[in-house]
Design a protein around this motif. Structure first.
Motif, PDB file in Angstrom:
ATOM      1  N   THR A 203      45.199 -12.363  12.819  1.00 33.75           N
ATOM      2  CA  THR A 203      46.620 -12.230  12.931  1.00 33.75           C
ATOM      3  C   THR A 203      46.946 -11.968  11.375  1.00 33.75           C
ATOM      4  O   THR A 203      46.129 -12.454  10.519  1.00 33.75           O
TER       5      THR A 203
ATOM      6  N   ASP B  71      45.991  -7.824  14.051  1.00 35.48           N
ATOM      7  CA  ASP B  71      47.601  -7.662  14.409  1.00 35.48           C
ATOM      8  C   ASP B  71      48.500  -8.135  13.205  1.00 35.48           C
ATOM      9  O   ASP B  71      48.012  -9.093  12.592  1.00 35.48           O
TER      10      ASP B  71
ATOM     11  N   ARG C 213      47.162 -13.205  23.638  1.00 38.04           N
ATOM     12  CA  ARG C 213      45.847 -13.715  23.196  1.00 38.04           C
ATOM     13  C   ARG C 213      44.615 -13.546  24.050  1.00 38.04           C
ATOM     14  O   ARG C 213      43.496 -13.562  24.133  1.00 38.04           O
TER      15      ARG C 213
END
Ligand code: ZN
Lengths: 994, 100
Positions: free
Chosen positions: A374, A352, A362
């Motif tokens: 992330t 992400d 999440r």
């Protein structure tokens, strides 16, 4: 990539096995499959080769935006190129072929051009092949001439069949109160709400089955079948396999209905496609949104597709597209699919690009047992014919850095969503950039039109439904129904904000990152265009060809805009947007032409004597829309023999000619004489009853509009004839004058061209022929029916008729008009009589020969640029009365001495032939437009050589003693000619009056 | 495609009609001088906005009508018969065919 067909689920029928052929090999799928899902389930990874570099391409999407899997469907004449495999329904026996590759998409000899990629950068064609004539003619342009064939072979898409299209198509017309485009949650909500309010609704869906985005979700989540039943129950007219490809003025939508493209053996009576013109009083666009890609290294490799595409293949087609899956996203939307793919047995990693993501998202990653990183994004794909591994980039301050590598067989990308605002853009409404949602959302419009659902930037299913309902309430209120109470939901709806992501690159690493995969436009091409000075998006598009392929920028436009904005140091809305134009998806030319092909291309007008003419040996020709007899050849005769004989016979004995196609207008009412006197340039005020007069009409601007004879039948009734070519124009002009300018005149005009059939009886023996056919032969005596006399009488069998003694041929002649239905019988009688006098039937060619000999003008001469003086008829125009065109025909330029005037033309050597369309030039100046032109030629039986009519500056008096060259450079060459008076035969008209 | 509400027939596709010209032009008398005719035949405003134009319902009732159309949006604001006698007769009629 290892794709697997799941044992259950999806909208496919596992009991129906369908065999099909892909590049010569037999594979199979199921009813309900698209060609794409069947190829995916069969583990076919390389489905195409790219336009310029011949790079292997696979599925990039599951819908209309597909830019990788472009294939050719069908065989022979039925071949259809550049079909998106994602939108082609599978049927038994389907034959599909890869394109732009040799020998096949899997082993393509042309892929070597990939190595020379730098030669094919933006503007390559312009820089290499365009010369600036005349200075560089032969350098750039000459090279193009030499290399065009090679380049055309290497760079391209599918090849069209060169034979006529064997399929047939239809046009159809429809009306509705509310048109709803798209059957996702918003479209279904809108259609049901509107139908329940009692209005007439048409719901169009481009796919074979209804559902839109709902089809991408697990089936239990939504009871789709019940909803469709409810739509039908409420009276919604549903059109599946139908694309709204354009929106036009007045609520008109263009729809393309694919009627048989999904059938193995289409019945002959069904059209392949139907092109609809639909008029809707209100339109709801629930056209959805398309998921975007991201530019990174080798982002075009097979095995890289949008995240939503994998979800469609999984939930609609029951195909799990990979086993070891990386999902790269910058927004919430990709997570739902992650859990579903994991449940189907895939292992998932999620990259992400966002630094922080909401807890609920999440948790979705955790449901998928996914490794979540992330601040991470894809950097470069490995693997030649399919992705095998991925270099990952990690975020470091504002930049990306290399951050490891992972194996994978499928990479799913979500770069955000672009609402499909295309149809609204067709209405001239510019979309508005929404920085929070990182997409263009619909702009405001005053038209009876609403956007609903994700097409309006609404991401949440329930909110989409509400927005559809609110749009329907607006529609109902617009149509005069109840005012609605629902407020449309606001755009957005994700839990975490999107982080815009258009390109991933790290310093010092050369990447081949595609923006528009269909035209092989890379990020470097865009930057190159910027370095070369391009600042306008519209110029950028044309220079790089970004967004100009068959997908029209559905895949790459936003990334291109973003990169241009970055290069210019601006924001996206400052750089602009692009205007979408129809069609939304490609429309075959066949559908646009419908049945208007071949003999149906234009209307055909037949005279009541059509069959009679054919039975009597007539060869027909086109005169406008009319079929008219051209000539009546006897055995062994050529057209030249036939018309010369016919023209000679008319001058010696008598001939009959079908002249029904002339325009005929009944002019009735007390002010008829006044009307005629105003529209004709010559006097009509004192035309006695029982007389006809030749008249010339001008336009307002003083040029000649038309000519013809008008017959005075009774005190307040006239019968006007016009030329065949201008019949409609004259009628409309009379109606305009009477309805807009001279509204006090008490006159009715009625077209009676169809009601009265006409026969010309021409030649020295014409009176005898008529005498034998009318009930009272004395009525047509010279005394009773002199030149220009008009008579209403009856033919044998009590058939009413109108006869005028008028002549186009220059002989004693009559025009006989009678009710159309009686014409064949009367023609039998006329012909029996004429034949007994050694007469003939004659056609347009002889008619032309006779009138050219006499210098009579037709449409070939009265071409709209000719004054009454140019046509040699100036002395007819009245000086004693005003009439249409009388003021402006006196303009100085129209009185010039050296205007082109009508003349006759003889070849200097009488054995020579020359052609109509040739230019007339002075012998020492054969160039440019010359001094004039030739409008008509014929072999003159009366004079024994070829003659012509034409125009030459100054006319006969300027040229009569000089040699003129008839220049015909691409046909016959030059011919020396003489200019003579246009009245080449019997100039005093003794034969006609006598 | 324009949809034109014919005062006699109702709303029809523009393909049934043929365009005439500028309906604001007052044609001079036939005997008027050439200058007046030049003005009427050739001088046209290029209007960015609402203009009056004549159309004929050629493939319908064949009536000439005056259409008030916005050249920017193609929006049609009003339509009436070109013949003033018919226009007033229609205005007095209780049930004009004109659609919304
Ligand atoms: Zn009408």
């Amino acid at each position: 990539m290892t794709a697997t067909r799941l044992a259950k689920g999806g909208y496919i029928d596992r009991d129906q096995l369908l065999n099909f052929t892909w590049d010569g090999r037999t594979l199979h799928g199921h009813a309900g499959d698209s060609l794409a899902s069947a190829l995916l389930a069969s583990n076919q990874q390389v489905l195409g080769r790219s336009f310029k570099y011949h790079r292997p391409r696979g599925l990039m999407s599951a819908g209309v935006e597909e830019s990788g899997a472009l294939v050719t469907i069908g065989r022979g004449d039925h071949r259809d190129a550049n079909v998106r495999a994602t939108t082609q329904e599978l049927y038994a026996g389907l034959v599909a072929q890869g394109q732009n590759a040799w020998p096949s998409v899997r082993f393509d000899a042309g892929s070597i051009s990939n190595l020379f990629g730098r030669f094919l950068a933006a503007g390559f064609y312009y820089k290499t092949f365009m010369g600036l004539p005349p200075f560089e003619w032969g350098s750039g342009t000459g090279m193009w001439m030499r290399y065009e064939k090679i380049i055309r072979k290497a760079a391209g898409m599918g090849e069209a069949s060169r034979s006529p299209d064997p399929d047939h198509y239809e046009h159809a017309h429809g009306y509705c109160d509310v048109l709803v485009v798209g059957s996702g949650p918003a479209g279904r909500g809108a259609a049901l709400t509107a139908a329940k309010a009692g209005v007439d609704v048409i719901l169009v869906e481009q796919e074979a089955i209804l559902g839109g985005d709902t089809l991408a979700q697990p089936q239990a989540a939504d009871n789709l079948a019940d909803q469709i039943k409810a739509l039908k129950g409420a009276g919604v007219r549903i059109m599946a396999r139908t694309t709204a490809f354009g929106l036009y003025d007045g609520g008109v939508a263009g729809l393309l209905e694919r009627v048989t493209d999904h059938l193995a053996e289409p019945p002959m009576w069904m059209p392949r496609q139907r092109c609809w013109t639909l008029r809707a009083r209100y339109t709801v666009l629930a056209t959805g949104a398309l998921e975007r890609h991201v530019a990174f290294g080798n982002n075009d490799r097979p095995g890289i597709m949008t995240a939503n595409a994998a979800r469609v293949y999984l939930n609609r087609f029951a195909v799990r597209a990979g086993e070891n899956i990386v999902i790269a996203t910058n927004n919430d939307s990709a997570y739902a699919g992650a859990a579903e793919l994991a449940q189907a047995g895939a292992s998932i990693q999620i990259l992400d690009a966002r630094k922080s993501i909401p807890d609920a998202i999440r948790a979705q990653a955790a449901d998928a047992h996914a490794a979540l990183r992330t601040g991470a994004a894809p950097l470069m794909a490995h693997g030649a014919k399919g992705i095998t591994a991925l270099d990952i980039a990690g975020q470091h301050a504002a930049n990306w850095r290399e951050a490891g590598k992972t194996d994978c067989d499928l990479l799913l990308v979500s770069g955000g969503w672009s609402p499909v605002v295309n149809l609204l853009s067709h209405r001239g409404v510019k979309p508005v950039w929404d920085a929070d949602l990182a997409c263009f959302v619909p702009g405001q419009t005053n038209e009876p039109l609403s956007m609903a659902g994700s097409a309006a930037g609404i991401w949440n299913d329930n909110a989409c439904l509400l927005s559809g309902q609110a749009a329907a309430e607006r529609a109902v209120a617009h149509l005069g129904g109840a005012q609605g109470s629902s407020a449309a939901p606001a755009p957005g709806g994700w839990q975490g904000a999107i982080t815009p992501l258009y390109e991933v690159k790290v310093p010092g690493r050369q990447l081949k990152s595609f923006v528009d995969p269909q035209h092989d436009v890379t990020t470097e091409d865009i930057r190159l265009a910027h370095r070369e000075g391009y600042v306008s998006v519209e110029h950028l598009k044309r220079y790089t060809t970004l967004g100009m392929a068959t997908d029209q920028g559905k895949m790459g436009n936003i990334i291109g805009l973003a990169l241009m904005a970055e290069a210019l140091g601006k924001e996206i809305p400052q750089v602009g947007t692009t205007t979408f134009r129809p069609p939304y998806t490609p429309v075959s030319l066949g559908a646009l032409k419908g049945r208007n092909v071949g003999n149906h291309f234009r209307a055909l007008r037949r005279t009541p004597l059509h069959e009679w003419n054919l039975e009597h040996g007539g060869t027909m020709t086109m005169a406008g829309l009319w079929h008219r007899p051209w000539y009546f050849a006897r055995s062994g005769e050529t057209i030249g023999d036939a018309y010369v004989r016919e023209a000679q016979t008319v001058r010696r004995t008598v001939g009959l000619c079908d002249v029904t196609s002339l325009g005929k207008i009944a002019i009735q009412g007390p002010d008829s004489t006044e009307l005629l006197n105003r529209i004709y340039s010559n006097p009509f005020a004192k035309l006695p009853i029982g007389k006809a007069r030749y008249g010339i009409m001008l336009r307002d601007d003083g040029f000649v509009m038309d000519d013809g004879t008008t017959w005075h039948l009774r005190e307040s009734e006239y019968f006007m004839t016009t030329t065949t070519a201008h019949a409609g124009k004259v009628m409309a002009f009379l109606e305009e004058l009477l309805q807009t300018r001279w509204t006090d005149l008490r006159v009715h005009v009625t077209s009676v061209s169809e009601q009265w059939a006409g026969v010309a009886v021409a030649g020295p023996k014409s009176r005898q022929v008529l005498e034998s056919c009318v009930e009272n032969p004395a009525a047509v005596s010279d005394a009773n029916l002199p030149f220009m006399g008009v008579l209403e009488t009856t033919l044998k069998g009590k058939v009413p008729c109108r006869i005028a003694r008028i002549s186009f041929s220059g002989e004693r002649a009559f025009e006989v008009y009678l009710p159309s239905d009686f014409c064949p019988d009367i023609m039998d009688a006329l012909w029996e009589s004429a034949r007994s006098m050694n007469g003939c039937l004659y056609g347009l060619e002889a008619l032309g020969a006779l009138r050219i000999e006499k210098g009579h003008v037709t449409g070939a001469e009265l071409d709209g640029r000719v004054t009454i003086e140019d046509a040699g008829l100036g002395r007819m125009a009245s000086d004693k009365k005003p009439y249409i065109g009388s003021a402006l025909r006196k303009r100085p330029d129209m009185a010039r001495d050296n205007r082109p005037r009508l003349v006759g033309i003889f070849p200097r050597d009488r054995r020579e032939i020359f052609n109509a369309g040739s230019l007339l030039c002075a012998p020492d100046h054969i160039e440019g437009y010359g001094e004039g032109w030739i409008t008509a030629v014929t072999h003159s039986p009366a004079l024994g050589h070829w003659i012509g009519l034409g125009f030459i500056s100054g006319g006969h008096s300027q040229w009569h003693d000089k040699t003129v060259v008839c220049a015909d450079p691409i046909r016959k060459g030059n011919t020396a000619v003489e200019i003579v008076s246009p009245h080449m035969f019997d100039p005093d008209g003794e034969r006609m009056y006598g | 495609m324009l949809r034109i509400p014919c005062p006699f027939c109702g709303t029809r596709d523009h393909s049934e009609f043929s365009y005439g010209g500028d309906a604001s032009v007052e044609y001079p008398a036939l005997e008027a001088p050439a200058e007046a005719w030049l003005e009427a035949v050739f001088q046209r405003d290029n209007i960015d906005g609402v203009q009056l134009e004549t159309w004929q319902h050629l493939h319908g009732c064949r009536m000439w009508i005056v259409v008030e159309r916005d050249t920017r949006s193609h929006e049609i604001h009003s339509v009436r018969p070109a013949h003033e006698g018919l226009a007033s007769a229609l205005a007095q009629s209780a049930d004009p065919v004109n659609e919304s």
